[in-house]
Structure formats: C-alpha cells, structure tokens
Design a protein around this motif. Structure first.
Motif, PDB file in Angstrom:
ATOM      1  N   ARG A 322       0.832  -1.205   0.000  1.00  0.00           N
ATOM      2  CA  ARG A 322       0.000   0.000   0.000  1.00  0.00           C
ATOM      3  C   ARG A 322       0.871   1.261   0.000  1.00  0.00           C
ATOM      4  O   ARG A 322       0.580   2.239  -0.672  1.00  0.00           O
ATOM      5  N   HIS A 325       2.101   2.846  -3.355  1.00  0.00           N
ATOM      6  CA  HIS A 325       1.190   3.481  -4.306  1.00  0.00           C
ATOM      7  C   HIS A 325       1.215   4.976  -4.071  1.00  0.00           C
ATOM      8  O   HIS A 325       0.826   5.457  -3.018  1.00  0.00           O
ATOM      9  N   ILE A 326       1.672   5.702  -5.043  1.00  0.00           N
ATOM     10  CA  ILE A 326       1.894   7.114  -4.822  1.00  0.00           C
ATOM     11  C   ILE A 326       1.308   7.929  -5.954  1.00  0.00           C
ATOM     12  O   ILE A 326       1.112   7.431  -7.058  1.00  0.00           O
ATOM     13  N   GLY A 327       1.029   9.177  -5.650  1.00  0.00           N
ATOM     14  CA  GLY A 327       0.378  10.039  -6.622  1.00  0.00           C
ATOM     15  C   GLY A 327       1.328  10.735  -7.557  1.00  0.00           C
ATOM     16  O   GLY A 327       1.120  10.752  -8.756  1.00  0.00           O
ATOM     17  N   ASN A 328       2.385  11.334  -7.040  1.00  0.00           N
ATOM     18  CA  ASN A 328       3.265  12.112  -7.902  1.00  0.00           C
ATOM     19  C   ASN A 328       4.672  12.147  -7.327  1.00  0.00           C
ATOM     20  O   ASN A 328       4.986  11.433  -6.383  1.00  0.00           O
ATOM     21  N   SER A 330       6.264  14.355  -5.560  1.00  0.00           N
ATOM     22  CA  SER A 330       6.446  14.761  -4.150  1.00  0.00           C
ATOM     23  C   SER A 330       6.085  13.625  -3.210  1.00  0.00           C
ATOM     24  O   SER A 330       6.734  13.425  -2.189  1.00  0.00           O
ATOM     25  N   ASP A 331       5.028  12.829  -3.563  1.00  0.00           N
ATOM     26  CA  ASP A 331       4.672  11.672  -2.741  1.00  0.00           C
ATOM     27  C   ASP A 331       5.834  10.696  -2.705  1.00  0.00           C
ATOM     28  O   ASP A 331       6.159  10.109  -1.679  1.00  0.00           O
ATOM     29  N   GLU A 334       8.554  11.882  -0.564  1.00  0.00           N
ATOM     30  CA  GLU A 334       8.161  11.760   0.829  1.00  0.00           C
ATOM     31  C   GLU A 334       8.267  10.303   1.290  1.00  0.00           C
ATOM     32  O   GLU A 334       8.728  10.014   2.387  1.00  0.00           O
ATOM     33  N   PHE A 342       4.198   4.363   4.692  1.00  0.00           N
ATOM     34  CA  PHE A 342       2.859   4.773   5.110  1.00  0.00           C
ATOM     35  C   PHE A 342       1.969   3.544   5.175  1.00  0.00           C
ATOM     36  O   PHE A 342       2.197   2.569   4.488  1.00  0.00           O
ATOM     37  N   ILE A 393      -5.956   2.603  -6.808  1.00  0.00           N
ATOM     38  CA  ILE A 393      -6.956   3.346  -6.061  1.00  0.00           C
ATOM     39  C   ILE A 393      -7.469   4.437  -6.984  1.00  0.00           C
ATOM     40  O   ILE A 393      -6.718   5.343  -7.353  1.00  0.00           O
ATOM     41  N   ARG A 600      -1.911  16.993 -10.923  1.00  0.00           N
ATOM     42  CA  ARG A 600      -1.478  16.167  -9.793  1.00  0.00           C
ATOM     43  C   ARG A 600      -0.037  16.464  -9.393  1.00  0.00           C
ATOM     44  O   ARG A 600       0.566  15.731  -8.638  1.00  0.00           O
TER      45      ARG A 600
ATOM     46  N   ALA B 181      -2.379   9.451  -1.393  1.00  0.00           N
ATOM     47  CA  ALA B 181      -1.960   9.704  -2.768  1.00  0.00           C
ATOM     48  C   ALA B 181      -2.382  11.118  -3.149  1.00  0.00           C
ATOM     49  O   ALA B 181      -3.450  11.585  -2.758  1.00  0.00           O
ATOM     50  N   THR B 182      -1.539  11.793  -3.904  1.00  0.00           N
ATOM     51  CA  THR B 182      -1.838  13.161  -4.284  1.00  0.00           C
ATOM     52  C   THR B 182      -2.742  13.186  -5.514  1.00  0.00           C
ATOM     53  O   THR B 182      -2.379  12.664  -6.549  1.00  0.00           O
ATOM     54  N   ASP B 183      -3.918  13.774  -5.364  1.00  0.00           N
ATOM     55  CA  ASP B 183      -4.814  13.950  -6.513  1.00  0.00           C
ATOM     56  C   ASP B 183      -4.550  15.284  -7.192  1.00  0.00           C
ATOM     57  O   ASP B 183      -4.718  15.423  -8.397  1.00  0.00           O
ATOM     58  N   ILE B 184      -4.198  16.283  -6.385  1.00  0.00           N
ATOM     59  CA  ILE B 184      -3.934  17.615  -6.934  1.00  0.00           C
ATOM     60  C   ILE B 184      -2.701  18.175  -6.243  1.00  0.00           C
ATOM     61  O   ILE B 184      -2.549  18.041  -5.024  1.00  0.00           O
ATOM     62  N   GLU B 185      -1.820  18.762  -7.021  1.00  0.00           N
ATOM     63  CA  GLU B 185      -0.704  19.508  -6.430  1.00  0.00           C
ATOM     64  C   GLU B 185      -0.347  20.623  -7.402  1.00  0.00           C
ATOM     65  O   GLU B 185       0.191  20.375  -8.479  1.00  0.00           O
TER      66      GLU B 185
END
Lengths: 760, 193
Positions: A322, A325-328, A330-331, A334, A342, A393, A600, B181-185
C-alpha cells in the motif's frame, strides 16, 4: 465383485507359476556411463533390496512373473522408479543422474530435440526443485549463478539472465513460449512451479529455436514425462512459511488405463495463500496474495508416434504494498524519507485490498510426434488466453486501471534426424496474437491495441568428431505488427514489418579427461515490442510518464559466450563462464531531464531510447570436498553494463554477490543416513555502478544467512521427503537493488519453511 | 490397428478445431475506442471573497487536455493587503460539457480527502479550515484566508486522497504525517498588494 474375482484368479495363476525368474542389470551414471557401486535396487512390491557390486551389477532372484515397481537410488543421486512386467528373465541397464545443481552444467539434456550443447545451460530438477517448492519461478531460478530476479516485493519476480530480462528472455513451457504481458517490471510470469519436474536455463543467445526474443537466454520448463506404469501414482507437496503465514499445496495423480496400455494421464492442481509479508521489524501492508493452478495432460504413446494434449490454467491475485502506491513526484520523495512505509499496520492481514493485480492464464497444447523411417516429425499447436487486470486506487470507479487481454495461437512443425555423428533439425513456426485493452475502463491505456504475426524458419545442426562437438544454427523471422489507436479523435493505423535474422555457431571439447571448454558465438536481431514503440502515458505503479518511439529499428546483438569447467568426480568441480554482449540499438527506458506538470503535480518523464551498449561479466561456481561428507560450495556472478553512447552505467543490473555454502551429508551414519544439512551465507555488495540518475541511492551491501535440513523416508509404497529451511535467519533489515519496493520498504525478514512431499 | 485409426482421426479433428479458433480470432474485440478519461481533473479554481463584499479574486489552474499535450494555464488575481477573505475551492473536469463538478464528489467522500495549503514564508497570507467531514476533521473546500502587508511568493494547494486524517498535526493543516496519494498539487505565484 467381478473385478475382485478376476484379481484372485490372476493371483492364483501367479502362484501356480514357477517363481524362479531373475532380474539382472547394471546401474550406471547417466553423464559418463561409469558404473555405480553401492547403488540400492529395491523391488518395492516384495520389499526385496540388493546393492550393486563394484561393476554396477545387481541380481534379483526367485521372482514370480507379474508386474513390479523397482526403485533405484545412489548417494547424491535422486531415487528413480521403474515399472516392469516380468514374464521371463530380464536384464536392465539403468541410468541414474547426479542431481547436485553445481554439476548441472555438464548435464546432458533429457530430450533429444534440445541441441544447445555449446551454450551454457543449468538446470534444476527433481529433489533440488522440490526443495524450493512454494516459491515463485523467479525466486527459484535465483539459485543458478548468472540468473537474478527483478522483483516487485515477494509476490512478483521476473527472471533475469546476465542482466537481461522481460522482452529479451523467453520462457517456454514444454516447448511453447509463454504468451503474456511480459514487458512491465511488475508483470510476473504466469507459471505454477509445482507442475514442473525440470527447469533448464540456457544462458546467452545460443537458443535459436526459441525465437529472437530469447536473445538473453531461454528458460525451459518441463513437466515430468508421461507415466509408463498403468497404476495410479501420485505426489503431494505441502509447504508452510512462517513469513506471511503462507501455505502452499499441490496434489498430482497419474496413471494409465488398464484396457489400453497406450494411454496415460496426469492431473495436477495447486493452491497457495499468503498473508502480508513481514520485513525484519514491520508488516508490509497489503502484500497478501493467492494463486490457483490446474494442469491436465493426456498422452497416447505407441512406437511410431506420441500424441499429447495438455490444458493448464493459472490464476493469481497479488496485493501491491500500500505504501508504494503514490500520486506524484512529491509523494515519491516523501515515501523515500520514511523509515517505515505509510499505512504500516501492527498485525498481519490476509485481505487483498487495492492496489492489486489479478491475472488469468489458460493454455491448450496439442503435440504430435511421428517417428518416420528416417528421423522424427513434430507438430505442435497451442492456444493461450491471458487476461491481466491491475487495480489502482481510483477516485471515481471500482474498475481496473489497466486490463489487457492477449489471445495467441501458434503452429510449430519440425523435423529432426540423426546419423552416426551428425544431427540436424529443421523447423517452422507460425504465431498470431491479438492484444487489446478492455474498452470500458475510462482510463487512457498505457499501450495501444495491436495484432502481430510471426513466421519463422530455422535449422540447427550438430556434428560430433572424436573430442569435438560443433553446432551451427540459423533462423529467419518475419514479423508483421498492426497497431491501432485514437489520437485526438483520429484513428491511427500503423504497420510495422521486421525481418529478423539470427545466427549461431559454437563448439565444445574435452581438452583432457576432466576439462571441458565451450564456446558459442551468436548474432541476433530482435524487433522492438509494443511498449518500446508505443508506451504513452502515466505508468501508475511507477509514478512516471513513459514514452515509446514508433520509429525504432531492430535491436541487434553480437554475443560471445565461453565456459571452462573442470570436474574431478565428486571431489572437485569448478566452472567459469565469461561472456560479452555487444548491442546495437539497445532499447532502454531512460530518465529525461524534465518534469511534466499536471494538476497532480510534477512527474518524471522516461523515454525509450536506443543506443550502443556493452554487457559483460562472468558466472562462477565451485564445489569441493573439504572432509568426508563435507562439501564447500562457492557461487558468484558479475555483470557490467555500459551505455556506450551516453558513456554511463545502465540501470537495473544485479549487484555483485558471493554465496558460500557448506553441506554435510550424514550418509554413513547408521540411523541418520538420509539426513542432509546445508548452511548458506550470501554477501551482496552495494550496486556502485548504478547510473547517476535514480530516485534514491542503491541500498548498502548486506549479509544473509540461510540453512536447510532435509531427510527422507521410504515405506513400502510411499516415499516421504521432509525439509526445514530458514531464510534470512539473522532477521536482517536489508533492501535489494533489483526489488522495486526498495524505494519504500525493507525486504523480507526471517522466514522458516517446512516442506513435506509424499510420493506414492 | 483400429486404435491407430481412431487416434489419427482425433488428431485431425483437433487440428481442424485449432484452425477454427484461428479463424474466429478475427473478431472485433480489439477495435480501439475513444477514451473518455473519467479520472481527469482539468481545473482547480480558488475564489477569494472579501469580507467587505468587494470584488471576488480568482486564482486558477486549467489544463483542458489533461496530462501531456498543451501546457496548463495558470492565472492569479492580485490579493489585497490586510484583508480577510472567505476562500472556496472548486474542482472541475471541463473537458466534458457540461463540466463535471468534482467538488461535490470530494465533499461526499470527505473522510478520504483533505486539502493542504503550503505558503512561502515571504508571502503574507494565512489560510485556516472552515469545514468538517463526518469525523469533524477538516476537508478544506471552505476556508478563511487573510493577508497582511504587501508581499509575493508561492502558494501551493495539495489534495490528498486516503491519507491518515487523524495523524498528528494533520487536522491543523500540517501535511507531514498525512500520507495518501496526491490527486492535486499545484503551485501559484501570488502577489499581495
């Protein structure tokens, strides 16, 4: 009732007959034909055992006519069985094979049609393979020097040979290439190792028969030969793992049909389930997984022909860590900063949440071999259906983010012939496949839909002169790929035609009695695959934008493989196999010096680029007897990879390692003679030759300790093997450069495994 | 002999069956389609309404064709110095018509979403939450904002999905322990005058 009467009648017939028949024979080593002394020969049905004399001979006397099961075994050889219908005095020459994996490189392959004798090959089979059961294919193969695994946690493991993997390594099941999504690092091969009897790795480009995608090597997976015994026999494997509380089960049954002695059948099924794995100090949340597999085989074998039908099914559902799984970007940054990922939970979970992967694979294979007056003709048809869904997700939907379907078919026909010292094979293969995205996901697909046809012709020739064996091979491949997708509301139809050529020449020679030298030279052209040409978009798992290049030309490889081996019976064995692989148009995913902005946030951009590249290195293995029954093994492999255009190291290459193991055989102990103990210590250095760009530095070196304790018991009709294994016994916190989770979490901590195999 | 005939016939059948599958494979399941990307967020709009009901100031990010393609457009009105604002956020997918309002989706799944505001030290702007999810943790769609003296600097808005909203500091707007998780940045250059 009727049957019982018949049996009683037959029995009385038997007893009425004269019980003075003999079985005479000799037991020899399969490799060099030397006689094996003190091999045990057991007439299982009568509990009658004898040992062979110095010349390998044995004699069983005063036996009644009837059908019998014989078991042959010898120190450091695997027990082999034979079924015999005794009507008159019989003599047998039985071959036993030493199974120590270090000696594998001198193994003569079982199947006549496999001709790669000048390429470096290693194989795992029988008990050695059974001792690794419950692990996935990539993990099993790592025990061969020169073979590593690209991992995404413990669940996803892709075999890598001499630094090459994915589109450059072909995996074949009983001679048919596994057709699945094999381009992504997180796509593991859809194989149930429980169904396999033998795994052979052909290192380097020598395996022309298996296509130009096998330029880095081929992994040949084989089921056991079909049974000759009409009685029902079976195997039951059970394995329990302390890490993840995983359990794995496999059962197989095989036999013939009494009425028709030419038919034989086998049914095998397996199931495994694991909870979250545990690193040394914390649980890896959402790494639970489960697998199911089924394999059904039918054979009709007569003297002149051999027809087999095989159906196999494989399904797996794998949780993805889990915290990975990251968004961008910066995630990602981090996530790198954290000690523990996390979402770390303080207890094990068996539930598989998003993100996860679910894969189905079906194979139907029909094979017909016809022995002709001269040579033999083989016809093969195979149909494969693969469906891979990856669930991320998603903000507004429960659907998968990626769902790819691949339907493929192939026809093969080949003719082989052998005269006294000359063997040849000539063959043709036709392959057609359709790969498409499930249409209703409402996500831009990473790769477009395509169809592909491949027509290939090849020949392999082998000439044996006294101490020399020459091999020559040539292959031509015509590929037609049609790619279709929408770009700004316009339908794009792109056709890619490629003509690929592959050539191979080699020889092997015994310079002195114990010393063997092999050389293999190859030239192989490979057509770029769909991801290299057309990837376009966000690769969710990798948090990167990946772009292919539809203008790529073929990739070509010149490879030079050598192998020096010295074998002095069981006392000393050493093998060094150096290799050079020079690529023109080596296609790789390279980071670009730019970030792409989206709502994002920023994403790193990776483009597929082609450049000149040189990969070289060597594999090393040694075994020596230190004292009576005490053996010392050393194994190592080194890979160096340079991008010659950019003048920098190529990423994702295995770090140097040295594996040291001591094994003690209690063979001469009265009560514990079947007991074997093995201690393994492996030091892996830090990968200091990583390219300048990476999200984090390569993990530091580490030392891991493991141990195995194995024994076996033989009852009348039942054989039992028990093995206890400890992995990462010191419970070290470490990370592995080739594991993509290294960005987020530690690798697996201590793991105790108990394996039991029953053979009846 | 009889058996051999039977087997040969069945082999022929199997190969004929194989050929049939080959032909059937020509079906149209692999026909490509135009994808309507429902994950797409094209627009983030920040409306600053002053407490004295003077003119509303708008700061906006808009990328109508999504990832890749045309570069996104940033626009930012100047904020007045020493002013208290009510700050509302709107999230839209304007590639569809009418535009898809994602703001209400975020509100519905409030427990799984939270906006964070990262402000340069040089910029004299402060933002505090003025809305709550069902667990009385902030979401960040409705906020207070206030400016002090004239200044300029970066103002970043981050939307995290499935983070830990109960972690230390998260409910007061500290992103450090939030995860998710980042949806917006998006970062804006903002001027206070």
């Amino acid at each position: 009732m009727k049957r019982l009467v018949v049996i009683l009648f037959l029995l009385s017939q038997l007893y009425a007959q004269n019980c003075s028949l003999q079985i005479k024979g000799r037991v020899v080593d399969e490799h060099d034909g030397t006689s094996l002394e003190l091999a045990s020969v057991v007439l299982v049905d009568q509990q009658l055992a004898v040992y062979t004399a110095a010349d390998g001979s044995f004699e069983l006397k005063n036996i009644c006519p009837g059908s019998y099961h014989l078991a042959f075994s010898h120190l450091s050889c695997e027990t082999k069985h034979m079924y015999l219908q005794l009507t008159s005095d019989t003599s047998i020459v039985f071959m036993l094979e030493h199974h120590d994996e270090l000696l594998e490189s001198v193994t003569v392959l079982r199947h006549k049609e496999t001709l790669n004798k000048t390429a470096a090959t290693s194989s795992l089979q029988g008990e050695v393979l059974a001792a690794k059961m419950g692990e996935n294919l990539g993990t099993i193969l790592r025990s061969i020097s020169g073979v590593s695994a690209v991992e995404t946690g413990a669940g996803v493991s892709k075999p890598m040979i001499h630094g090459l993997f994915g589109n450059r390594v072909e995996i074949l099941q009983n001679g048919v290439a596994l057709q699945s999504q094999q381009w992504g690092n997180e796509h593991a091969p859809e194989i149930d190792p429980f169904s396999l009897q033998k795994i052979t790795v052909v290192k380097g480009a020598g395996a022309l028969k298996y296509g130009t995608r096998a330029m880095g090597g081929a992994i040949l997976l084989e089921n056991d030969l079909m049974p000759k015994d009409p009685h029902v026999h079976g195997k039951l494997h059970m394995a329990g793992f302390s890490n993840g509380l995983k359990m794995a089960l496999s059962a197989s049954l095989e036999g013939g049909i009494q009425k028709n002695p030419y038919f034989s059948w086998r049914v095998q099924g397996s199931y495994s389930k694991s909870g979250d794995n545990k690193a040394a100090t914390y649980f890896l949340n959402n790494t639970a997984r489960e697998e199911q597999a089924l394999n059904v085989q039918l054979a009709y074998i007569r003297n002149q022909f051999n027809t087999q039908v095989q159906y196999s099914f494989y399904r797996s559902k794998l949780g993805i860590l889990r915290g990975s799984h990251i968004g961008n970007l910066s995630d990602l940054e981090e996530a790198f900063q954290r000690e523990e990922p996390f979402y770390t939970e303080d207890k094990i979970q068996f539930k598989i949440d998003k993100p996860f992967q679910e894969v189905y694979h079906n194979t139907l294979k029909i094979n017909h071999l016809q022995n002709l007056t001269k040579g033999a003709l083989n016809l093969v048809y195979a149909f494969q259906a693969n469906a891979r869904s990856e669930y991320d997700i998603r903000r507004s939907s429960n659907q998968a983010s990626l769902a790819l379907n691949l339907l493929s078919q192939e026809f093969q026909s080949y003719y082989s012939n052998s005269k006294a010292n000359f063997k040849y094979e000539i063959g043709t293969q036709f392959q057609s496949k359709v790969n498409y995205n499930s249409p209703d996901l409402n996500v831009k697909p990473l790769i477009p839909n395509y169809r592909k046809q491949v027509l290939a012709l090849y020949t392999i020739q082998e000439l044996k002169l006294e101490k020399l064996l020459f091999e020559f091979g040539a292959r031509y491949e015509y590929q037609n790929m049609l790619v279709r997708f929408y770009e700004d509301q316009n339908l794009i139809n792109n056709r890619h035609l490629f003509n690929n050529l592959a050539l191979n020449a080699g020889f092997s020679t015994k310079l002195k009695k114990d010393f063997t030298y092999r050389l293999n030279l190859s030239y192989v052209q490979r057509a770029p695959e769909i991801n290299e040409l057309y990837s376009n978009g966000l690769h969710h798992g990798a948090a990167a934008i990946e772009r292919g290049n539809p203008n790529f030309d073929k990739e070509s490889l010149w490879s030079f493989n050598q192998s020096f081996s010295y074998l002095k019976s069981d006392l000393f064995f050493i093998e060094i196999s150096p290799y050079f692989q020079y690529f023109h148009n080596y296609i790789q995913l390279k980071p670009q010096d730019l970030l792409e902005l989206s709502i994002r946030g920023a994403f790193p951009v990776f483009n597929y680029e082609a450049s000149k590249a040189l990969l070289w290195g060597f594999d090393f293995a040694m075994q020596t007897q230190v004292a009576k029954n005490l053996y010392w093994n050393l194994k190592s492999a080194i890979v160096r990879a340079k991008d010659l255009d950019a003048k920098e190291n190529i990423s994702f290459m295995p770090a140097d390692y040295l594996e040291n193991s001591l094994s003690y055989d209690f063979a001469f102990h009265k009560k514990l003679k079947e007991l074997k103990l093995n201690l393994v210590g492996t030091y892996t250095w830090q990968q200091v030759r990583a390219p300048v760009f990476d999200f984090t530095e390569a993990p530091p070196g580490n030392f891991l300790l493991g141990a195995q304790l194995a024994t076996k018991f033989n009852f009348k009709h039942l054989g039992m093997q028990v093995q206890l294994e400890g992995q990462n016994l010191l419970n070290k916190s470490y990370r592995n450069y080739l594991n993509r989770y290294r960005y987020y979490a530690d690798d697996m901590g201590v793991n105790l495994v108990l394996r039991t195999t029953l053979i009846f | 002999m009889k058996n051999t005939g039977f087997v040969n016939l069945s082999i022929k059948n199997l190969f004929a069956f194989a050929l049939l599958i080959f032909i059937l494979q020509g079906c149209n399941k692999d026909e490509p389609i135009i994808i309507n990307d429902e994950e797409l967020i094209t627009t983030l709009r920040l409306e600053f309404t002053p407490s004295d009901s003077s003119q509303t100031r708008i700061i906006q990010f808009q990328d109508l064709d999504g990832d890749g393609g045309q570069a996104p457009i940033f626009s930012a009105d100047t904020l007045n110095a020493n002013t208290n604002y009510s700050l509302r956020l709107y999230v839209l997918n304007e590639s569809e018509s009418p535009a898809d309002d994602i703001t209400s989706e975020i509100l519905e799944e409030g427990e799984d979403h939270q906006f964070f505001f990262l402000i340069d030290n040089a910029l004299n702007l402060s933002v505090s939450y003025n809305d709550f999810d069902n667990n009385t943790n902030p979401i960040g769609l409705i906020n207070y904002a206030s400016t002090q003296g004239a200044s300029s600097g970066q103002f970043s808005v981050v939307l995290r999905h499935q983070g830990d909203k109960f972690a230390t500091g998260v409910s007061s707007g500290d992103i450090t322990n939030a995860g998710g998780a980042t949806d917006i940045e998006v970062s804006f250059d903002v001027v206070v005058q």
